[in-house]
Design an enzyme around this catalytic site. Structure first.
Site, PDB file in Angstrom:
ATOM      1  N   ASP A  50       0.856  -1.182   0.000  1.00  0.00           N
ATOM      2  CA  ASP A  50       0.000   0.000   0.000  1.00  0.00           C
ATOM      3  C   ASP A  50       0.894   1.235   0.000  1.00  0.00           C
ATOM      4  OD1 ASP A  50      -2.037  -1.802   0.194  1.00  0.00           O
ATOM      5  OD2 ASP A  50      -2.773  -1.149   2.154  1.00  0.00           O
ATOM      6  N   ASP A  59     -15.320  -2.906  -1.426  1.00  0.00           N
ATOM      7  CA  ASP A  59     -14.915  -2.673  -0.042  1.00  0.00           C
ATOM      8  C   ASP A  59     -16.171  -2.393   0.769  1.00  0.00           C
ATOM      9  OD1 ASP A  59     -12.343  -2.756  -1.149  1.00  0.00           O
ATOM     10  OD2 ASP A  59     -12.363  -0.591  -1.491  1.00  0.00           O
TER      11      ASP A  59
END
Length: 238
Positions: free
Chosen positions: A8, A129
């Site tokens: 990330d 998500d």
């Protein structure tokens, strides 16, 4: 089941967030490309990259870091974060990204998913998500009333390569993945489902694999913290 090590990217560094909160980030590496090469040397088949700044900005922000990773590695990489139009999709695929992930774009512009999947077969995934089964967008900052399963089913005929399902409340929390919800989603659609969020041990990976319906799993913090050894995990899954 394929294990995807996660990198990330925030401000050019490799970080992990706690439950998607940009204010609660831990920096694990100042050189994401070096980290990516280490994952490759451990034997991974894929890399999972996320441009966190890009997810909030709506456009690529950590492009230099992504390009450095591509230059350092030869395994395929999938990338999400800030990819919301065809020009950006074309740009990343042109630079060597094997699969782009459309999250906010998939919710706000479903036709983009369909057009991109037709233009680039096998190279477009949808990132779903969710908190409590409801989809969140724009770097998880905005909640919707859309149920994950409903949105996933709407892409059944679109030709997407995979669905990446993240349970936000588990992400970066080292509490284990939401196996039941992920398996339920995988059974509800014919698209391969990749689990993300909370994968923190070999037992978690084996439990996901043993459902028999989950195609892949993404792990980040556990690999950086040492709770999960990548080479050992890959060997166990093989």
């Amino acid at each position: 089941m394929i294990l995807y090590p996660a990198i990330d990217l925030k401000d050019g560094q490799a970080v992990r967030l706690l439950r998607g909160d940009m204010e609660k980030s831990t920096v694990f590496s100042d050189s994401p490309a070096t980290q990516a090469r280490a994952f490759q040397e451990a034997g991974c088949q894929w890399l999972h990259l996320v441009d966190l700044n890009g997810a909030f900005a709506g456009e690529p922000v950590n492009g230099a870091a992504v390009e450095a990773i591509l230059a350092e590695t030869s395994v395929p990489a999938q990338l999400g974060g800030g990819i919301r139009d065809m020009a950006t999709i074309e740009m990343w695929i042109g630079k060597g990204i094997a699969r782009v992930i459309l999250g906010t774009g998939a919710v706000e512009n479903p036709d983009l998913v369909r057009d991109a999947a037709r233009a680039f077969p096998g190279k477009v995934a949808v990132g779903l998500d969710a908190r409590e089964g409801r989809v969140a967008t724009r770097g998880w900052a905005e909640e919707t009333d859309i149920m994950v399963t409903d949105l996933a089913r709407s892409f059944e005929d679109a030709g997407v390569a995979a669905i990446i399902y993240t349970d936000i409340n588990r992400d970066g929390a080292m509490q284990g993945p939401n196996i039941e919800a992920t398996a339920d989603l995988a059974r509800a659609v014919h698209i391969p489902v990749i689990a993300s969020g909370g994968v923190s041990s070999l037992a978690d990976l084996e439990a996901l694999r043993d459902t028999g319906v989950i195609a892949g799993a993404i792990s980040g913090r556990a690999l950086y913290d040492g709770a999960l050894d990548l080479a050992a995990a890959l060997k166990a899954l093989a």
